[in-house]
Structures are given as structure tokens and as C-alpha cells.
Design an enzyme around this catalytic site. Structure first.
Site, PDB file in Angstrom:
ATOM      1  N   HIS A   1       0.746  -1.191  -0.081  1.00 54.21           N
ATOM      2  CA  HIS A   1       0.210  -0.044   0.056  1.00 54.21           C
ATOM      3  C   HIS A   1       1.042   1.245  -0.112  1.00 54.21           C
ATOM      4  O   HIS A   1       1.868   1.208   0.633  1.00 54.21           O
ATOM      5  CB  HIS A   1      -1.151  -0.156   1.103  1.00 54.21           C
TER       6      HIS A   1
ATOM      7  N   GLU B   1      -5.637   2.009   2.187  1.00 56.91           N
ATOM      8  CA  GLU B   1      -5.508   0.933   2.867  1.00 56.91           C
ATOM      9  C   GLU B   1      -5.590   1.230   4.503  1.00 56.91           C
ATOM     10  O   GLU B   1      -6.053   0.275   5.148  1.00 56.91           O
ATOM     11  CB  GLU B   1      -3.953   0.300   2.879  1.00 56.91           C
TER      12      GLU B   1
ATOM     13  N   ASP C   1       4.245  -4.937   3.695  1.00 55.76           N
ATOM     14  CA  ASP C   1       3.594  -4.122   4.542  1.00 55.76           C
ATOM     15  C   ASP C   1       4.354  -3.994   5.568  1.00 55.76           C
ATOM     16  O   ASP C   1       4.470  -4.887   6.596  1.00 55.76           O
ATOM     17  CB  ASP C   1       2.068  -4.326   4.931  1.00 55.76           C
TER      18      ASP C   1
END
Ligand code: ZN
Length: 489
Positions: A302, A348, A377
Site C-alpha cells: 500500500h 489501506e 507491509d
């Protein structure tokens, strides 16, 4: 059990068999017997594999040396520097719907196009509850009004509403080590008075898990006190729930939480009001020009951050690793057997909106044609805990194939002298792929439990990044991307 068996039993598992009627016609009885025997052996082997939890077979090991040599820590860090500069030039953040996010998109798109990719922006919108008012008051044993953003603040995705109720402490550890699994088990709420406000302590499991257990036990609101096991984990903190809660959920300091827990009959009023902002933002996608699209490997991270800070570990680190892998993939002229789609998600932090939109847009062929999803992430945490996604269960609930990704990443990290942990959370962009039964995997180096004291804060900057870990995680991502790009299909 061969297909013929399937036919007689009128469907079930053998469905695909149904669509090719009579293919054994004209085959000699001896050959038919041989084929049936062979199939029986294969079926037996599969059953054994499932029963004894055999390690999923990993795809052919590829030589990723050249690619990894090209994906340097310096080049990955340069992307983090660029995104840091963007945040600094745009009110200190790169949150969805802001100019900081738009500039981040422009940066990543320019890098990809320079490397020869055709890029595609995928626009989507969603409603974001913005907290306009949050009040916290103690009404019993004595009245106290607390100050928002000093003493308390709603968790992102908190429900809206106003409740006044007694507080019930849940398995708190206020003692010396303050290790906490508060609210991580449903059994922590045994005997919980329905309607009360649950007071839980940060630590071990995701906020969402604590809130889900509290709501299931009938809590009208949840207060999460900071863990208190480290000076950086005493004050007020910012946190997020994976999805919107049905009750007000607020964070508070360790000291205030401990004070309430120690005072019998403490009663609080929690009020969270939110206005809904319609956010329109984008995902950015870039495909390799070659490779079978019916076996697409999606590698994503993201691109948005929280409004509180520049979001460098969360998640410029993942973006940098995925972006540099894409750039070098093209530069080295790698011809993938399977198409690779590099994806940079928006929205996100507000609720996994970008990846959810992407998956929701896939038609049947698109879903079937997505062989795997690899998520990055937070891969540069200052006190890193190298981790690989997987639910670690022999009878995994995760789609078949997820174990292969786990194996490839684990084997690679182990070969580099790092034994990773396994994490099974769903509070990131792999969640929508999981829900669509697409095999997933991913890399993570920790947020909670001291791994990143700047998680979701203004100090989540380049200076706090562990560059050695970032480099290793980028190598792992490059290795896995190449492995699955070249996996036979
Ligand atoms: Zn993140």
C-alpha cells in the site's frame, strides 16, 4: 475414484470431470486398469500429505542472484527518501485523498514508466468516518473530564456512538513485566457483564481481535490502554482496526487505564462522533509485458500512509521493495513464464479499500487467473522481527498454495541466516485476496510489541528504518517474485 467414479456419483468433487464425457472410450481394458491404479496411487499420496501435514511442495528453486544483486538496499532506500521528501512537502503525510498521496502516485508511476512499464490507474471511492468529536468522562467514583488527543483518542475504524457504563478490566497485567495478552482470547471475557465498557491492554494480538472478543461478549464500548512495558508504550497512541467496529473504541494512556482499573465502580462516558468524508483515490498497476495472464502473480504494497506522519516504514518500505523489484525486473529483461502485476494500493489505512476494490473488480477469469498474491507491509521496522505470512496450521484455512509462498520465503530467509516467525493477521491488503480464495503470502517486520515505536506516528521517518532488514526483505521479495514468475503452470 477416477472420473468415472465421479460420473456415477453424479458430481461433487469430480465436477471438472463431468465436463469431458467419455474420454476413456476406445482405451484397452488393460490400459484402463493401469490408469485407474495410477490415479489411486496419486490420490493416496495426496491424502497422506493432508493427514500428515506434509510441507507443501515448493516450486522449482530459481537462481535469483542477478536480480537480487540489482535490487540494492541503496536503490530501495532512495525510494523511501523520495517519499519522505514528498511527505515533508505536503503537510507531513501521504494519506489517501491528500496531495501527499497524489504526489506519491506520480513518483511511483514515473519510476515505472522510466523502466518501460505501461501503468494503469484504478480509481475508486469510499466513505471515511472522520472523528469530529470524541469525549471521555469519568462519572464515578468522581467526575473527571479528559482531553481528546492528550488523554484519549478514537482508534481508526472506531464505531460512532455514546455510551455510559461501568468499566470491566480484562486480564490486565499492570505488574512488573506488563506482558499482555489482554482480550486475545474469548475466554478472557468469561463472566463479562453485558453492556459494560471493556478495558483491555495493548499487546500480543491485534486491536481488532480484542474488540471482536469484547463485542461478542456484549461490550457497549472498548477502551484500550497502552501496554506500559516500555517508556515508548506508556503515552497516548494511534491505532487502527482492520474493519469498522460497531461500538466506540478509544485508546488511552497506560497510567489512566491503570487508575481506572484500580478504582472499583469506575464508570465512564465514551462518545465518538464521526462525519463521513467521501474519499476518491487510486491504485496503480503495472504488468510485465510478457507472461501467461491466466497465471498472474500479483506483488503489492500500500502506498498511502496515515495522516499522523510520513508513513515511511508503514509503508514506503514495502513500496520501495516492490518498486525496485519491478524496475530491475524490466532492466534485466526477465521474460517471466507467468505475468507479474506490480500493484500499489490506495486507501489501506482507512480500511484496506484499494485492494478490496481491485479484487471486487476481478471477473471470474480474473480471479482464476490470479495465481498468487504477495504482500509487503512494514518491512523496515527499527527493532525488526522478520516474519512471513501463514496461518501455520497443518489444516490451513488459507487457500492451497499459500503454504508454497510461505515455504519459498522461509527457505530464502533461512538461507540468509534469518529464521522468520509466522504471522497470520489479516489487517493488510492480502485480506481481500484471502477472502477470494486466492493463495497469499507476505513479509512483515513488526509494528507492535516494540518492533516499531513510531508505528502510525509523526516519527515514522527514514531515520528509524533498519536498512539491513529492509535490504533483506527486498531480496526476499525479489526472490519470491522471480520464483513464482517462473513457476511451471
Ligand atoms: Zn501498513
Amino acid at each position: 475414484m477416477l472420473r468415472s467414479a465421479g460420473r456415477r456419483s453424479g458430481g461433487g468433487a469430480g465436477g471438472r470431470n463431468e465436463r469431458v464425457p467419455g474420454s476413456l472410450d476406445g482405451v484397452s481394458p488393460l490400459l484402463q486398469k493401469t490408469l485407474i491404479a495410477a490415479a489411486a496411487v496419486v490420490a493416496f499420496a495426496v491424502v497422506v500429505g493432508v493427514v500428515f501435514g506434509a510441507r507443501p511442495t515448493s516450486p522449482r528453486v530459481v537462481d535469483s542472484d542477478r536480480l537480487r544483486a540489482a535490487v540494492t538496499t541503496e536503490a530501495v532506500t532512495a525510494h523511501l527518501q523520495a517519499l519522505q521528501a514528498i511527505a515533508d512537502a505536503h503537510n507531513g503525510n501521504r494519506a489517501a485523498g491528500t496531495t501527499g498521496y497524489a504526489a506519491s502516485m506520480d513518483y511511483v508511476q514515473a519510476q515505472l514508466e522510466q523502466a518501460g512499464y505501461q501503468t494503469r490507474r484504478q480509481q475508486f471511492s469510499y466513505d471515511r468516518p472522520d472523528f469530529t468529536r470524541a469525549t471521555l468522562q469519568r462519572t464515578m467514583p468522581t467526575r473527571t473530564d479528559y482531553v481528546v488527543m492528550r488523554d484519549h483518542r478514537p482508534l481508526a475504524q472506531s464505531g460512532a456512538g455514546s455510551v455510559t457504563a461501568p468499566v470491566t478490566a480484562i486480564d490486565l497485567n499492570l505488574g512488573r513485566d506488563r506482558s499482555s495478552t489482554s482480550g486475545c482470547e474469548a475466554s478472557d471475557f468469561t463472566g463479562f457483564p453485558r453492556g459494560n465498557i471493556a478495558l483491555v491492554q495493548r499487546g500480543t494480538c491485534q486491536f481488532e481481535a480484542k474488540v471482536d472478543h469484547a463485542v461478542a461478549a456484549g461490550a457497549s464500548g472498548v477502551v484500550v490502554l497502552n501496554q506500559g512495558d516500555d517508556p515508548s508504550r506508556r503515552g497516548l497512541f494511534a491505532g487502527t482496526l482492520g474493519s469498522e467496529a460497531t461500538v466506540p473504541v478509544v485508546a488511552t494512556t497506560f497510567d489512566l487505564g491503570a487508575e481506572w482499573a484500580a478504582a472499583p465502580g469506575t464508570t465512564l462516558t465514551l462518545a465518538v462522533e464521526a462525519t463521513v468524508t467521501r474519499v476518491t483515490t487510486e491504485n496503480l498497476l503495472a504488468d510485465t509485458p510478457s507472461g501467461a495472464d491466466q497465471r498472474t502473480v500479483v506483488v503489492g504494497a500500500h502506498l498511502d500512509g496515515v495522516v499522523e506522519g510520513p508513513g515511511i516504514n508503514d509503508n514506503a518500505s514495502g513500496v520501495g521493495a516492490v518498486l525496485e523489484t519491478a524496475v530491475r525486473f524490466s532492466e534485466l529483461g526477465i521474460q517471466p513464464h507467468n505475468r507479474v502485476r506490480f500493484a500499489f494500493w490506495g486507501g489501506e489505512e482507512d480500511g484496506l479499500h484499494g485492494s478490496a476494490h481491485y479484487v471486487a473488480q476481478l471477473d471470474d477469469a480474473g480471479r482464476r487467473g490470479t495465481a498468487r498474491y504477495l504482500n509487503l507491509d512494514m518491512v523496515g521496522s527499527p527493532n525488526p522481527v522478520a516474519s512471513v505470512y501463514g496461518d501455520g496450521e497443518p489444516d490451513s484455512e488459507w487457500p492451497a498454495g499459500s503454504g508454497e509462498i510461505q515455504t519459498v520465503l522461509t527457505d530464502f530467509l533461512t538461507s540468509q541466516g534469518v529464521t522468520p516467525q509466522t504471522v497470520s493477521f489479516r489487517a493488510s491488503d492480502h485480506a481481500s485476496f484471502l477472502a477470494a480464495e486466492i493463495p497469499v503470502g507476505g513479509l512483515f517486520t513488526g509494528a507492535d510489541d516494540g518492533a516499531d515505536p513510531c508505528y502510525h506516528q509523526a516519527c515514522d521517518r527514514l531515520e528509524t528504518i533498519d536498512r539491513d532488514m529492509l535490504g533483506l526483505m527486498a531480496d526476499a521479495a525479489a526472490h519470491a517474485t522471480l520464483t513464482f514468475a517462473q513457476a511451471p503452470g
